[in-house]
Motif scaffolding. Structure first.
Motif, PDB file in Angstrom:
ATOM      1  N   CYS A  23       0.727  -1.187  -0.026  1.00 36.90           N
ATOM      2  CA  CYS A  23       0.121   0.152  -0.170  1.00 36.90           C
ATOM      3  C   CYS A  23       0.986   1.341  -0.065  1.00 36.90           C
ATOM      4  O   CYS A  23       0.412   2.174   0.122  1.00 36.90           O
ATOM      5  N   PHE A  24       2.241   1.091   0.107  1.00 37.61           N
ATOM      6  CA  PHE A  24       2.961   2.238   0.023  1.00 37.61           C
ATOM      7  C   PHE A  24       4.274   2.180  -0.680  1.00 37.61           C
ATOM      8  O   PHE A  24       5.094   2.971  -0.908  1.00 37.61           O
ATOM      9  N   MET A  67     -12.243  -2.180  -0.307  1.00 30.54           N
ATOM     10  CA  MET A  67     -11.806  -2.032  -1.495  1.00 30.54           C
ATOM     11  C   MET A  67     -11.151  -3.755  -1.972  1.00 30.54           C
ATOM     12  O   MET A  67     -10.870  -4.202  -0.914  1.00 30.54           O
ATOM     13  N   ALA A 266      -5.142   0.178   3.244  1.00 30.81           N
ATOM     14  CA  ALA A 266      -6.021   0.723   2.160  1.00 30.81           C
ATOM     15  C   ALA A 266      -6.274   2.489   2.757  1.00 30.81           C
ATOM     16  O   ALA A 266      -6.213   3.118   1.634  1.00 30.81           O
ATOM     17  N   PHE A 269      -4.592   4.966   0.880  1.00 30.07           N
ATOM     18  CA  PHE A 269      -4.956   5.516  -0.588  1.00 30.07           C
ATOM     19  C   PHE A 269      -6.215   6.777  -0.514  1.00 30.07           C
ATOM     20  O   PHE A 269      -6.155   7.590  -1.128  1.00 30.07           O
ATOM     21  N   THR A 270      -7.004   6.552   0.637  1.00 32.04           N
ATOM     22  CA  THR A 270      -7.975   7.512   0.833  1.00 32.04           C
ATOM     23  C   THR A 270      -7.155   8.896   1.321  1.00 32.04           C
ATOM     24  O   THR A 270      -7.466  10.066   0.950  1.00 32.04           O
ATOM     25  N   ASN A 271      -6.325   9.100   2.280  1.00 32.24           N
ATOM     26  CA  ASN A 271      -5.615   9.817   2.617  1.00 32.24           C
ATOM     27  C   ASN A 271      -4.038   9.501   2.705  1.00 32.24           C
ATOM     28  O   ASN A 271      -3.533   8.956   3.336  1.00 32.24           O
ATOM     29  N   PRO A 272      -3.373  10.074   1.698  1.00 32.30           N
ATOM     30  CA  PRO A 272      -1.853   9.880   1.661  1.00 32.30           C
ATOM     31  C   PRO A 272      -1.196  10.479   3.224  1.00 32.30           C
ATOM     32  O   PRO A 272       0.024   9.751   3.560  1.00 32.30           O
ATOM     33  N   PHE A 273      -1.806  11.052   3.975  1.00 33.78           N
ATOM     34  CA  PHE A 273      -0.957  11.546   5.055  1.00 33.78           C
ATOM     35  C   PHE A 273      -1.621  10.809   6.441  1.00 33.78           C
ATOM     36  O   PHE A 273      -1.099  10.988   7.625  1.00 33.78           O
TER      37      PHE A 273
ATOM     38  N   LYS B   4      -2.315  18.340  -1.035  1.00 34.76           N
ATOM     39  CA  LYS B   4      -3.672  17.935  -0.706  1.00 34.76           C
ATOM     40  C   LYS B   4      -4.354  19.271  -0.407  1.00 34.76           C
ATOM     41  O   LYS B   4      -3.979  19.950   0.546  1.00 34.76           O
ATOM     42  N   PHE B  42     -11.652  13.177  -3.048  1.00 38.35           N
ATOM     43  CA  PHE B  42     -12.105  12.404  -1.825  1.00 38.35           C
ATOM     44  C   PHE B  42     -13.857  12.668  -2.013  1.00 38.35           C
ATOM     45  O   PHE B  42     -14.139  13.692  -2.125  1.00 38.35           O
ATOM     46  N   THR B  47     -13.440   4.554   0.155  1.00 33.32           N
ATOM     47  CA  THR B  47     -12.313   4.387   0.389  1.00 33.32           C
ATOM     48  C   THR B  47     -11.380   4.901  -0.671  1.00 33.32           C
ATOM     49  O   THR B  47     -10.215   5.164  -0.530  1.00 33.32           O
ATOM     50  N   ARG B  49     -10.427   7.533  -3.848  1.00 31.64           N
ATOM     51  CA  ARG B  49     -10.743   8.825  -4.492  1.00 31.64           C
ATOM     52  C   ARG B  49     -11.180   8.557  -5.993  1.00 31.64           C
ATOM     53  O   ARG B  49     -10.764   7.256  -6.547  1.00 31.64           O
ATOM     54  N   GLY B 215      -5.826   3.149  -7.537  1.00 31.24           N
ATOM     55  CA  GLY B 215      -5.748   3.043  -6.112  1.00 31.24           C
ATOM     56  C   GLY B 215      -5.528   4.231  -5.529  1.00 31.24           C
ATOM     57  O   GLY B 215      -6.063   5.191  -5.276  1.00 31.24           O
ATOM     58  N   CYS B 216      -4.003   4.292  -5.498  1.00 31.85           N
ATOM     59  CA  CYS B 216      -3.366   5.575  -4.687  1.00 31.85           C
ATOM     60  C   CYS B 216      -3.519   7.006  -5.546  1.00 31.85           C
ATOM     61  O   CYS B 216      -3.638   8.003  -4.876  1.00 31.85           O
ATOM     62  N   ALA B 220       2.175   4.534  -6.293  1.00 28.43           N
ATOM     63  CA  ALA B 220       2.757   3.670  -5.250  1.00 28.43           C
ATOM     64  C   ALA B 220       1.922   2.324  -5.117  1.00 28.43           C
ATOM     65  O   ALA B 220       2.503   1.282  -4.828  1.00 28.43           O
ATOM     66  N   CYS B 221       1.073   2.252  -5.841  1.00 35.62           N
ATOM     67  CA  CYS B 221       0.054   0.947  -5.576  1.00 35.62           C
ATOM     68  C   CYS B 221       0.172  -0.030  -6.589  1.00 35.62           C
ATOM     69  O   CYS B 221      -0.300  -1.204  -6.530  1.00 35.62           O
TER      70      CYS B 221
END
Lengths: 303, 251
Positions: A23-24, A67, A266, A269-273, B4, B42, B47, B49, B215-216, B220-221
């Motif tokens: 995921c990273f 997901m 996961a 992916f929703t929030n990279p921070f 962001k 978002f 989950t 974007r 995904g990301c 990255a994914c």
């Protein structure tokens, strides 16, 4: 100040939060958003003996509260990862965990022994639970005998501590955990994704090209919590917990259920921070519930 | 650099069947976006974007415009977002079009359906630089047609509908033979359309913009990859693209 440190075999972590494997990537993309040195550790994307190109697309589908993914272990191969990716991550003050995957016992041994020679890798996460490749991975993750066998081989091939990543796609999860503990695993990493499927209404066919994929995200959190709670009572090696973590309260729940550290998947992916924000919020969350340190919370719901 | 950001919704209106045009305000995004890039938006309770391409950039008003079609719950929900609300956006994402043409050159823009919007920001930018713009835009049928007038302001525009309910009947490739003399083509639309554009215009220089479930959205994914003629054998659509030289990727 709240003590967030945890000490596990091979891993002295400043806090228990790390991004989950796959995921990273290898951290590069997320390094544009925050200092990776803030993370307790980074678990790298899975490495195989040779480069793998993965499955056809579509590889991801959104579900209710989660997901599905079926990437298929795409990676440049262990040697390129050591050459190009580990040095990048090593610049940061964070522990590096390498995820080891393969199709055969020999491939697992090769990947593990190659990482053993690499500087800067602190521990191995043994991936015997990828549901998205036709050969390997899951066959080692669903049979206690095979799981023990691959754990022994990888332990022999490397001096690094081995955290075995277990699949929830089994009937008797606890006996899998016990089998790998007996085979010498230094810790467990749980849970991997749960096999699922989505049908695409316009085409009336499975949406993912691989047909099935691994379900992750908040939808699987209660399953992960239950499995960690059950395993914690039966094994004595530490657990890195994961499955749908998206805030500091979730982290506390995993710690209470018996995890000594946690991985976030996961939600990146929703929030990279998200990992950075969870680390910021963890002290006040622990304090809110009257907990004095991360160490104090581990397994508190179990014992 | 991707940031962001919160973007304020300045307006949201339906421009064709199932198709919404939304104007979003944000200083950083409007000042740094280029044609061909996308926003990764978002939506509460989701989950993943939603990647939506940029259709127009207005640095004076500090806005970017997006157009999207309602294709599932995410875009349905986005279509309900109203003026004044704030959207959590990652952007500008991906790489823009290779704007290699010079004054006096002609750009051919070929858009299909919801692949039309990125063609508009590119055409507008080229038009400002005195580059001739010819557009071929394909839609399912008359009720899905949008931005015809806006493209006509940029140059000669051919509209095609699959059922012939508006403009020429058929596919974009059916009218490409009418377009004579261009220096570079740019295309965005469904993969079968891009394949057939590539075949029809074989030997011509071209750039294509790809879409895929992401995904990301930052590379990255490995969810949105496309086979490519490179040593590695693939490209990531979100971070290496979404725009590629037509010869670089394997459709």
């Amino acid at each position: 100040m709240m003590n967030l440190e945890v000490h596990l075999p091979g891993l002295n972590l400043k806090n228990p939060v790390m991004p989950a494997s796959g995921c990273f990537g290898f951290g590069r993309e997320y390094s544009q958003f925050y200092d990776l040195g803030k993370l307790g550790a980074v678990i790298m994307k899975a490495a195989t003996g040779e480069a793998r190109l993965g499955n056809d697309t579509p590889r991801v589908a959104e579900t209710s509260s989660g997901m599905l993914n079926a990437i298929g272990l795409q990676n440049p191969g262990v040697e390129k990862i050591i050459e190009n990716e580990v040095p990048f991550l090593a610049k940061y003050d964070t522990a590096i965990i390498a995820n080891v995957a393969g199709s055969t016992l020999e491939e697992y041994e090769f990947v593990a022994s190659t990482f053993n020679e690499a500087k800067d890798v602190c521990a191995l996460e043994l991936n015997i639970s990828c549901p998205n490749v036709k050969e390997g991975g899951i066959q080692f993750g669903t049979d206690p005998y095979m799981a023990a066998k691959v754990t022994e081989k990888v332990k022999e091939a490397s001096n690094l501590p081995v955290y075995v990543k277990l699949s929830p796609n089994v009937t008797d999860f606890v006996s899998m955990a016990k089998a790998v503990e007996k085979a010498g695993a230094d810790g467990l990493s749980m849970i991997n994704t749960i096999t699922g499927m989505q049908i695409h209404l316009p085409t009336q066919k499975p949406l993912l090209s691989n047909k099935t994929g691994g379900l992750s995200g908040p939808a699987i959190k209660p399953i992960a919590i239950r499995m960690i709670y059950e395993v914690k009572q039966q094994v004595s090696i530490p657990i890195i917990g994961m499955g749908g973590i998206s805030n500091a309260e979730d982290v506390l729940e995993f710690l209470l259920a018996g995890a000594s550290a946690v991985a976030v998947g996961a939600a990146n992916f929703t929030n990279p921070f998200i990992c950075s924000e969870i680390i910021d919020n963890l002290p006040s969350t622990l304090e809110k519930y009257g907990i004095n340190s991360v160490q104090d919370a581990i397994g508190k719901a179990v014992f | 650099m991707i940031k962001k950001e919160k973007m304020r919704v300045i307006s949201s209106r339906q421009v064709a069947k199932d198709t919404t045009e939304m104007v979003l305000q944000n200083t950083y995004i409007s000042e740094t976006s280029v044609p061909g890039q996308f926003l990764h938006i978002f939506l509460d309770g989701h989950t993943l974007r939603r990647p939506i391409s940029i259709a127009d950039i207005n640095k004076d008003r500090q806005t970017v415009t997006i157009l999207f079609k309602k294709l599932g719950d995410g875009t349905e929900q986005l279509a309900k977002v109203t003026e004044g609300m704030l959207l959590d956006v990652l952007g500008p994402s991906g790489n823009g079009f290779d704007m290699c043409l010079e004054e006096g050159d002609t750009a051919l823009l070929i858009g299909g359906g919801i692949g039309v919007p990125p063609m508009y920001s590119l055409g507008k930018k080229y038009s400002e630089r005195n580059i001739q713009v010819v557009s071929v835009l394909g839609f399912q049928s008359k009720e899905y047609v949008f931005y015809e007038e806006k493209f006509k302001e940029l140059g000669k525009t051919h509209i095609v509908t699959n059922d012939g309910s508006y403009g020429a009947k058929g596919f974009v490739t059916d009218v490409l033979c009418k377009v004579r003399g261009f220096d570079h083509y740019y295309s965005c639309g469904p993969i079968p359309m891009l394949k057939s554009v590539k075949n029809t215009l074989e030997g011509k220089r071209g750039s294509i913009s790809l879409e895929e479930r992401m995904g990301c959205g930052i590379g990255a994914c490995y969810a949105c990859v496309v086979p490519a003629q490179t040593e590695e054998g693939y490209k990531k659509i979100c971070s290496d693209g979404p725009v590629f030289d037509v010869l670089e990727v394997v459709l």
